[in-house]
Design a protein around this motif. Structure first.
Motif, short mmCIF file in Angstrom:
data_model
loop_
_atom_site.label_atom_id
_atom_site.label_comp_id
_atom_site.label_asym_id
_atom_site.label_seq_id
_atom_site.Cartn_x
_atom_site.Cartn_y
_atom_site.Cartn_z
N UNK A 182 -2.17 -31.15 2.61
CA UNK A 182 -2.57 -30.41 1.40
C UNK A 182 -1.76 -29.12 1.33
N UNK A 183 -0.54 -29.26 0.85
CA UNK A 183 0.37 -28.11 0.78
C UNK A 183 0.83 -27.81 -0.64
N UNK A 184 0.31 -28.54 -1.61
CA UNK A 184 0.65 -28.31 -3.01
C UNK A 184 -0.62 -28.33 -3.85
N UNK A 185 -0.52 -27.78 -5.06
CA UNK A 185 -1.66 -27.82 -5.96
C UNK A 185 -2.01 -29.24 -6.35
N UNK A 186 -0.99 -30.13 -6.45
CA UNK A 186 -1.25 -31.52 -6.81
C UNK A 186 -2.10 -32.20 -5.74
N UNK A 187 -1.79 -31.92 -4.46
CA UNK A 187 -2.58 -32.49 -3.38
C UNK A 187 -4.01 -31.93 -3.39
#
Length: 779
Positions: A182-187
């Motif tokens: 979970x390293x992006x807003x999409x994730x």
């Protein structure tokens, strides 16, 4: 009605995990990294499926605060990460600290590292999150007493005396999105649906896969792909099933799904809280259209998609969703022929009524009954403490839960100010944390005061004495927060007297809607009399009295004589009517009505005090035997004279609506501000969700001039906010409200919005007494 009476209060009992708002630290860089860390920690707590994470920078945003107020959380917690979490997000941070402190010995470094891993990481961003959590507590009034907070922080290490780990309750394996992915807003948009686990499973998920998973939500197969070979009975950490819970609501659910656009912290927060209130919500932080949009528009034909944003304007939101619609990958018919299946709305216009409540699956809507004392103002106090109880599947030594008690015939709106009113007189306020919530009373399962080691079940679990305030008490408490006093108006006192005579507000409302009300108007001094027999109606100096012949001559073909006779006898026994004689005095020229209780063979004149005998010369009309007449109670007479049936018809109609069937109703009252009468309200109505106030008129206007209408509209709306009411009801007996009155109301609302003042919901009722209809005022 006596000052106090004893009755039994039927209750609905539910046990549930605590409902939390976790405030995450905010970093101006990748804000979603800290939000994901807070979500990962929350995912490991029992109750995560009904709780939310809010970035600190989103606290104070109007759209977010509005939703948080409706969520009515039990705890507001600041997330405080450990050094281990900080080092995981910023690799090498601890090693750099070791270098700065000159610790080079490997054994000492390992010892220092192990010690530091468990220590809270305190930094300016964490302190800002704590300040934001404090701000929210002032607004939402969760479980606290004065300056003492039951639970204020969420650390990376479990504290089983406050919050129960999810794993301690779950009976199936728990899975979530691996934290390292979970390293992006999409994730994060997908992880908010299923939760985040601490594992560091490797692999690479493309933006396309994250976006499809986020759009599909819990229906996405991505979670099983991340955990190959996982057991079939595994549960997503943030699913209700993982915590042995189910979401319930006591009303109809809206059909619309909700999509929140925008990649800012307030957009995530808005989507996160709306998920708990409405259920089906998707957060779309990416702007460009893509293949994942096929899932966004794939709902049933009857479904409407509501599209909103906390960071984008309505125009920008329109542009983005239109682009997605025009570029959607699957089309049923030609684009120009297919109707758009979405509506763009501002966050303030999203319906938050009847939010979900997440409860323990096998322990909700359980019947209970308590003996209560009924106070003179309608408030209820329990006569004994509740028995300690452990719901099936829970262990008091390992688990902490919330108890919720809802009295369906005595609702309690979840207003923060009312939490001070729900403990009975003499109850120890420090035993546990009790507050108004979920339409009733909710409290922490365990005692908060001193509990000795090895205490018995009864000694460790809370058993408070509770109170349910009456609606008059509610108004007084909520108004006192604005230094406003609530007093009964003259009209309210008349209605209260009549209600006491008839036995209940419901009976009074039935009277207003019955043919009997028109008959009572016959007692008015200026009422028509040419259609009744001569001598059957007498207008005396003190009152108008009617005989049975006048009652029988009243023109109402639908009201037969048997029912009419029975109604007169009932009113007489209740004191609404008094049966008596018209008698004169042999010493002075007075003619007066004397009730039956004052008559014997001799009677004393009320004017001159002269002694008279009950003989043929004294009674009227002249006849061989006296004729009975009926006198109307003065309070009832004034109620009828002042069109008191209009507010009664309004509250009766409101209580025919599904959301207000068990509502408490208060008669007319005045608000006193700075020692002066500020505004008069015709009624107040309390449901399990909200508090409403209302104005009811026989005409269709709030005033004769534009200035008067604007002034009256302003006072009514301001009075609504002063008592903490969510809405204002304007009711009229006319077919509709006048255009000029509606313009005055809209003008006042527009002005309040410009001044950033709270604006209540406005409901309009028309056609009272004939064909009533209700509608929301739209602007």
């Amino acid at each position: 009605m006596p000052e106090q009476s004893i009755t039994f209060l039927p209750l609905s009992y539910a046990a549930r995990p605590p409902r939390m708002v976790v405030v995450a630290p905010h970093d101006d860089g990748d804000w979603f990294v800290w939000t994901a860390a807070a979500l990962a920690r929350l995912s490991a707590v029992w109750g995560c499926s009904g709780s939310v994470v809010v970035p600190a920078s989103a606290v104070g945003h109007p759209a977010v605060d509005r939703c948080l107020a409706r969520l009515n959380p039990d705890h507001v917690l600041a997330y405080v990460p450990s050094w281990a979490t900080y080092d995981g997000l910023n690799p090498g941070a601890i090693d750099r600290l070791l270098t700065e402190r000159g610790i080079s010995d490997s054994a000492a470094a390992d010892q220092f590292r192990q010690m530091l891993y468990k220590e809270p990481w305190n930094s300016p961003v964490v302190q800002e999150a704590e300040a934001a959590a404090d701000h929210l507590r002032l607004q939402l009034a969760p479980n606290k007493r004065e300056d003492l907070i039951q639970c204020s922080h969420l650390f990376d290490d479990d504290n089983p005396r406050e919050l129960t780990p999810l794993a301690a309750v779950a009976t199936s394996p728990l899975i979530g999105v691996p934290r390292s992915l979970v390293s992006t807003a999409d994730a994060l948009a997908y992880a908010m649906h299923v939760g985040i686990e601490a594992s560091t499973i490797g692999g690479q998920i493309t933006d396309k896969e994250w976006r499809e998973a986020a759009t599909r939500g819990t229906e996405s197969p991505l979670l099983s792909q991340l955990h190959p070979g996982v057991r079939d009975d595994s549960k997503a950490m943030r699913s209700h099933e993982a915590g042995l819970c189910v979401p319930i609501t006591r009303s109809f659910r809206p059909q619309e799904r909700v999509a929140v656009l925008g990649n800012q912290p307030e957009d995530f927060a808005l989507a996160e809280v709306l998920r708990q209130i409405r259920g089906s919500v998707t957060w779309l932080p990416w702007a460009e259209p893509g293949i994942s949009d096929m899932w966004l528009f794939s709902g049933r034909g009857s479904d409407r998609l509501l599209v909103t944003s906390a960071s984008l304007s309505t125009e920008e939101t329109h542009q983005r969703i239109n682009a997605r619609w025009e570029n959607r990958p699957i089309r049923h018919i030609e684009p120009e022929e297919e109707e758009h299946r979405f509506d763009v709305v501002a966050p303030v216009n999203i319906n938050l009524d009847n939010p979900f409540m997440v409860v323990l699956r096998d322990t909700w809507d359980q019947p209970r009954s308590l003996p209560v004392t009924v106070e003179s103002d309608g408030s209820l106090q329990t006569s004994l403490s509740l028995a300690a109880e452990v719901p099936r599947g829970l262990d008091p030594n390992r688990h902490r839960w919330q108890v919720t008690l809802i009295a369906h015939n005595h609702p309690l709106p979840p207003l923060p100010a009312l939490s001070s009113t729900v403990t009975a007189t003499g109850q120890n306020p420090w035993e546990t944390f009790v507050r108004a919530g979920d339409g009733g009373v909710t409290y922490w399962s365990h005692r908060f005061d001193f509990v000795p080691s090895g205490a018995s079940l009864a000694g460790s679990l809370a058993s408070p004495k509770l109170a349910w305030p009456g609606i008059k008490r509610m108004l007084q408490v909520t108004a006192s927060t604005h230094a406003v006093e609530v007093l009964p108006s003259p009209a309210g006192k008349r209605a209260a007297i009549t209600e006491r005579l008839l036995g209940s507000r419901t009976n009074l409302e039935k009277l207003a809607a019955s043919p009997g009300w028109a008959l009572l108007r016959r007692f008015l001094p200026n009422s028509a009399q040419d259609d009744i027999p001569e001598g059957s109606r007498w207008k005396l100096k003190s009152a108008v009295v009617l005989s049975w012949e006048a009652v029988a001559a009243h023109d109402d073909t639908d009201w037969d004589m048997t029912a009419r006779r029975g109604q007169i006898d009932q009113w007489t026994s209740q004191g609404v009517l008094r049966r008596g004689l018209i008698l004169g005095c042999g010493h002075c020229p007075i003619l007066e009505f004397y009730p039956l209780s004052e008559i014997s063979q001799s009677y004393r004149c009320r004017r001159c005090g002269g002694e008279n005998q009950l003989t043929k010369e004294r009674w009227r009309p002249a006849a061989h035997e006296p004729r009975w007449f009926y006198d109307l109670h003065p309070a009832v007479l004034e109620l009828v004279m002042n069109d008191g049936d209009v507010p009664l018809l309004a509250t009766q109609y409101l209580r025919s609506q599904y959301w207000a069937r068990q509502a408490l109703v208060c008669e007319e009252f005045e608000l006193i501000k700075d020692g002066n009468r500020f505004v008069e309200m015709d009624f107040a109505l309390a449901t399990t969700e909200e508090l409403w106030v209302g104005e009811a008129k026989s005409n269709d206007s709030l005033g004769d001039s534009a200035k008067q209408r604007r002034r009256e509209a302003g006072k009514l709306i301001e009075g609504c906010t002063l008592v903490g009411a969510v809405g204002l009801v304007l009711a009229t007996a006319q077919a509709q409200w006048s255009v000029t009155t509606l313009e005055a109301i809209k003008s006042e609302i527009a002005g309040r919005r410009r001044a950033e003042k709270p604006v209540p919901k406005i409901s309009l009722i028309s056609g009272l007494g004939d064909a009533p209809q209700i509608a929301q005022l739209t602007i």
